[in-house]
Design a protein around this motif. Structure first.
Motif, PDB file in Angstrom:
ATOM      1  N   ASP A   7      52.004 140.742  25.139  1.00 44.89           N
ATOM      2  CA  ASP A   7      51.646 141.538  23.969  1.00 44.89           C
ATOM      3  C   ASP A   7      50.841 140.689  22.992  1.00 44.89           C
ATOM      4  OD1 ASP A   7      53.049 144.007  24.596  1.00 44.89           O
ATOM      5  OD2 ASP A   7      54.893 142.872  24.277  1.00 44.89           O
ATOM      6  N   VAL A   8      51.297 139.445  22.818  1.00 45.55           N
ATOM      7  CA  VAL A   8      50.653 138.555  21.851  1.00 45.55           C
ATOM      8  C   VAL A   8      50.570 137.147  22.425  1.00 45.55           C
ATOM      9  CG1 VAL A   8      50.686 137.673  19.476  1.00 45.55           C
ATOM     10  CG2 VAL A   8      51.752 139.888  19.992  1.00 45.55           C
ATOM     11  N   VAL A   9      49.412 136.528  22.269  1.00 50.17           N
ATOM     12  CA  VAL A   9      49.277 135.095  22.523  1.00 50.17           C
ATOM     13  C   VAL A   9      49.090 134.406  21.177  1.00 50.17           C
ATOM     14  CG1 VAL A   9      47.753 133.289  23.396  1.00 50.17           C
ATOM     15  CG2 VAL A   9      48.458 135.148  24.897  1.00 50.17           C
ATOM     16  N   ILE A  10      49.931 133.425  20.913  1.00 47.70           N
ATOM     17  CA  ILE A  10      49.849 132.645  19.676  1.00 47.70           C
ATOM     18  C   ILE A  10      49.242 131.299  20.025  1.00 47.70           C
ATOM     19  CG2 ILE A  10      51.158 131.554  17.817  1.00 47.70           C
ATOM     20  CD1 ILE A  10      53.289 133.744  18.232  1.00 47.70           C
ATOM     21  N   ILE A  11      48.116 131.000  19.418  1.00 47.01           N
ATOM     22  CA  ILE A  11      47.435 129.733  19.658  1.00 47.01           C
ATOM     23  C   ILE A  11      47.809 128.791  18.516  1.00 47.01           C
ATOM     24  CG2 ILE A  11      45.208 128.598  20.020  1.00 47.01           C
ATOM     25  CD1 ILE A  11      44.109 131.369  20.864  1.00 47.01           C
ATOM     26  N   GLY A  12      48.608 127.775  18.841  1.00 48.17           N
ATOM     27  CA  GLY A  12      49.135 126.860  17.836  1.00 48.17           C
ATOM     28  C   GLY A  12      50.633 127.028  17.710  1.00 48.17           C
ATOM     29  N   GLY A  13      51.385 125.993  18.064  1.00 45.31           N
ATOM     30  CA  GLY A  13      52.837 126.096  18.083  1.00 45.31           C
ATOM     31  C   GLY A  13      53.522 125.204  17.087  1.00 45.31           C
ATOM     32  N   SER A  14      52.994 125.156  15.860  1.00 44.29           N
ATOM     33  CA  SER A  14      53.697 124.441  14.799  1.00 44.29           C
ATOM     34  C   SER A  14      54.487 125.481  14.004  1.00 44.29           C
ATOM     35  CB  SER A  14      52.704 123.665  13.944  1.00 44.29           C
ATOM     36  OG  SER A  14      53.362 122.699  13.149  1.00 44.29           O
ATOM     37  N   TYR A  15      54.666 125.286  12.712  1.00 42.69           N
ATOM     38  CA  TYR A  15      55.629 126.086  11.958  1.00 42.69           C
ATOM     39  C   TYR A  15      55.229 127.549  11.814  1.00 42.69           C
ATOM     40  CZ  TYR A  15      56.645 121.267  11.215  1.00 42.69           C
ATOM     41  OH  TYR A  15      56.888 119.943  11.453  1.00 42.69           O
ATOM     42  N   ALA A  16      53.957 127.825  11.544  1.00 40.45           N
ATOM     43  CA  ALA A  16      53.513 129.216  11.438  1.00 40.45           C
ATOM     44  C   ALA A  16      53.603 129.908  12.798  1.00 40.45           C
ATOM     45  CB  ALA A  16      52.079 129.282  10.903  1.00 40.45           C
ATOM     46  N   GLY A  17      53.134 129.231  13.831  1.00 39.04           N
ATOM     47  CA  GLY A  17      53.149 129.820  15.168  1.00 39.04           C
ATOM     48  C   GLY A  17      54.547 130.058  15.688  1.00 39.04           C
ATOM     49  N   LEU A  18      55.439 129.097  15.457  1.00 39.39           N
ATOM     50  CA  LEU A  18      56.817 129.234  15.928  1.00 39.39           C
ATOM     51  C   LEU A  18      57.561 130.327  15.161  1.00 39.39           C
ATOM     52  CD1 LEU A  18      57.695 125.458  16.369  1.00 39.39           C
ATOM     53  CD2 LEU A  18      57.186 127.110  18.181  1.00 39.39           C
ATOM     54  N   SER A  19      57.288 130.431  13.865  1.00 42.40           N
ATOM     55  CA  SER A  19      57.901 131.487  13.059  1.00 42.40           C
ATOM     56  C   SER A  19      57.453 132.861  13.544  1.00 42.40           C
ATOM     57  CB  SER A  19      57.539 131.294  11.590  1.00 42.40           C
ATOM     58  OG  SER A  19      58.051 132.341  10.788  1.00 42.40           O
ATOM     59  N   ALA A  20      56.156 132.995  13.796  1.00 42.59           N
ATOM     60  CA  ALA A  20      55.637 134.272  14.310  1.00 42.59           C
ATOM     61  C   ALA A  20      56.223 134.580  15.678  1.00 42.59           C
ATOM     62  CB  ALA A  20      54.116 134.218  14.380  1.00 42.59           C
ATOM     63  N   ALA A  21      56.365 133.543  16.503  1.00 46.76           N
ATOM     64  CA  ALA A  21      56.913 133.740  17.848  1.00 46.76           C
ATOM     65  C   ALA A  21      58.342 134.256  17.795  1.00 46.76           C
ATOM     66  CB  ALA A  21      56.850 132.430  18.630  1.00 46.76           C
ATOM     67  N   MET A  22      59.143 133.730  16.859  1.00 49.35           N
ATOM     68  CA  MET A  22      60.518 134.204  16.743  1.00 49.35           C
ATOM     69  C   MET A  22      60.552 135.649  16.268  1.00 49.35           C
ATOM     70  SD  MET A  22      63.825 132.542  14.821  1.00 49.35           S
ATOM     71  CE  MET A  22      64.075 131.359  16.171  1.00 49.35           C
ATOM     72  N   THR A  23      59.725 135.979  15.291  1.00 45.33           N
ATOM     73  CA  THR A  23      59.670 137.347  14.784  1.00 45.33           C
ATOM     74  C   THR A  23      59.275 138.320  15.894  1.00 45.33           C
ATOM     75  OG1 THR A  23      59.077 136.541  12.581  1.00 45.33           O
ATOM     76  CG2 THR A  23      58.612 138.853  13.060  1.00 45.33           C
ATOM     77  N   LEU A  24      58.258 137.967  16.656  1.00 46.53           N
ATOM     78  CA  LEU A  24      57.782 138.841  17.731  1.00 46.53           C
ATOM     79  C   LEU A  24      58.740 138.860  18.916  1.00 46.53           C
ATOM     80  CD1 LEU A  24      54.056 137.847  17.418  1.00 46.53           C
ATOM     81  CD2 LEU A  24      54.922 140.198  17.220  1.00 46.53           C
ATOM     82  N   GLY A  25      59.317 137.701  19.217  1.00 41.24           N
ATOM     83  CA  GLY A  25      60.289 137.643  20.303  1.00 41.24           C
ATOM     84  C   GLY A  25      61.498 138.505  20.011  1.00 41.24           C
ATOM     85  N   ARG A  26      61.935 138.496  18.767  1.00 41.16           N
ATOM     86  CA  ARG A  26      63.062 139.327  18.358  1.00 41.16           C
ATOM     87  C   ARG A  26      62.671 140.796  18.267  1.00 41.16           C
ATOM     88  NH1 ARG A  26      67.583 137.197  16.637  1.00 41.16           N
ATOM     89  NH2 ARG A  26      67.976 138.966  15.247  1.00 41.16           N
ATOM     90  N   SER A  27      61.390 141.072  18.262  1.00 43.95           N
ATOM     91  CA  SER A  27      60.892 142.450  18.307  1.00 43.95           C
ATOM     92  C   SER A  27      60.678 142.910  19.740  1.00 43.95           C
ATOM     93  CB  SER A  27      59.574 142.556  17.521  1.00 43.95           C
ATOM     94  OG  SER A  27      59.748 142.130  16.187  1.00 43.95           O
ATOM     95  N   VAL A  28      61.181 142.120  20.676  1.00 43.95           N
ATOM     96  CA  VAL A  28      61.113 142.412  22.115  1.00 43.95           C
ATOM     97  C   VAL A  28      59.667 142.515  22.581  1.00 43.95           C
ATOM     98  CG1 VAL A  28      62.312 143.633  23.967  1.00 43.95           C
ATOM     99  CG2 VAL A  28      63.162 143.821  21.637  1.00 43.95           C
ATOM    100  N   ARG A  29      58.844 141.618  22.068  1.00 39.99           N
ATOM    101  CA  ARG A  29      57.454 141.518  22.501  1.00 39.99           C
ATOM    102  C   ARG A  29      57.317 140.330  23.441  1.00 39.99           C
ATOM    103  NH1 ARG A  29      55.048 146.286  21.822  1.00 39.99           N
ATOM    104  NH2 ARG A  29      55.545 147.150  19.763  1.00 39.99           N
ATOM    105  N   ASN A  30      56.524 140.486  24.475  1.00 39.66           N
ATOM    106  CA  ASN A  30      56.235 139.369  25.375  1.00 39.66           C
ATOM    107  C   ASN A  30      55.211 138.463  24.700  1.00 39.66           C
ATOM    108  OD1 ASN A  30      57.912 140.209  27.489  1.00 39.66           O
ATOM    109  ND2 ASN A  30      56.377 141.674  28.191  1.00 39.66           N
ATOM    110  N   VAL A  31      55.641 137.228  24.419  1.00 37.26           N
ATOM    111  CA  VAL A  31      54.833 136.318  23.608  1.00 37.26           C
ATOM    112  C   VAL A  31      54.614 135.014  24.362  1.00 37.26           C
ATOM    113  CG1 VAL A  31      54.690 135.087  21.406  1.00 37.26           C
ATOM    114  CG2 VAL A  31      55.863 137.298  21.516  1.00 37.26           C
TER     115      VAL A  31
END
Length: 301
Positions: A7-31
């Motif tokens: 559903d979403v690819v996040i480019i960059g896995g520091s604090y903003a990227g990891l925060s977004a990943a948790m939000t989307l992961g908890r929204s049952v999105r494939n990230v």
């Protein structure tokens, strides 16, 4: 268009990227989070002004976040470099350095910025340790000490004025003829802020800890820390290649929810905000994650 794995690819896995990943992961999105392991705060020995994590190393905070994200079946984290993003009808194709290619419905750039070090001996060695840019992140650790500010003109004046809240022993180094107005000079001297116009030759230090500032006339000024702002550039030009607008300051232009000028493309963290603290990076990542999920729901419902 073939199978869209994410559903979403996040480019960059520091604090903003990891925060977004948790939000989307908890929204049952494939990230998928793709990170190259080069955060802009890698030289900082400690992170501050982040509730519950004050004084921890930036690396430890990020490692804890990755450990927690590993518990989510919806989130995948890999180490790689993104070399290109191609926009197609209804999806994005993300090409990585290892020749792997994936497809995603939405893209979030959490790629941060790259500080550009001046050609000054010792500066880069001290950056993030005793040459610092943000008093809110690192000022408390040096308050009351002998401080220097690098700057000139209006910017130098405002910077020295700001730092005056942390110390009463401050010298402003203009490293050349002062462009301060007479009124600004008078205000600084009224508050016992010295002005040195002689050009700075370099910084003498011990393992990144400033010992003194060396001037071209041979004089040395002992200081405990230096506040300096440096220019920056985006870590990647892929957002521009996709058509994202870059503002006059060099940041990716976003609305209040992290959406760029290109539909389906979002940005969060330092690459699109002047507030460079970890708390802000996490907050903008969360906001982008919420809006991306809402947008996907609106498109699918």
């Amino acid at each position: 268009m073939g199978h869209i794995a994410y559903d979403v690819v996040i480019i960059g896995g520091s604090y903003a990227g990891l925060s977004a990943a948790m939000t989307l992961g908890r929204s049952v999105r494939n990230v998928l989070v793709i990170d190259n392991g080069q955060p802009c705060n890698k030289t900082a020995p400690q992170a501050h002004n982040l509730i519950t994590h004050d004084g921890e190393t930036p690396a430890a905070i990020a490692a804890k976040a990755r450990e927690q994200l590993a518990l989510y079946k919806t989130v995948e984290l890999i180490v790689d470099d993104v070399t290109a993003v191609v926009q197609n009808e209804g999806y994005f194709e993300i090409i990585m350095a290892n020749a792997r290619t994936v497809k995603a419905k939405k893209i979030l750039f959490a790629t941060g910025i790259k500080d550009i070090m001046p050609d000054m001996p010792g500066f880069a060695d001290c950056w993030g340790v005793s040459v610092i840019h943000c008093p809110y992140c690192h000022g408390y650790e040096v308050y009351g000490q002998k401080l220097a500010v690098f700057g000139n003109g209006d910017e130098g004046f405002e910077y020295a004025k700001l730092i005056s809240n942390w110390s009463k022993d401050i010298t402003l180094f203009t490293s050349g003829t002062s462009t301060l107005s007479a009124e600004q000079q008078q205000q600084l001297r009224k508050h016992h802020i010295n002005i040195v116009e002689t050009k700075v030759a370099g910084i003498n230090h011990n393992n990144g800890h400033v010992q003194n500032i060396e001037l071209t006339n041979g004089n040395n000024y002992p200081v405990d820390a230096i506040f300096s702002r440096v220019p920056f550039e985006q870590h990647t030009n892929i957002p521009q290649q996709l058509g994202c607008i870059i503002d006059a300051a060099g940041r990716i232009e976003v609305d209040g929810f992290g959406a760029t000028s290109v539909p389906g493309v979002y940005a969060a963290g330092d690459n699109s905000s002047p507030m460079r603290g970890l708390a802000n990076a996490m907050a903008t990542g969360l906001m982008a994650g919420v809006i991306i999920n809402k947008t996907l729901i609106d498109e699918e419902f």
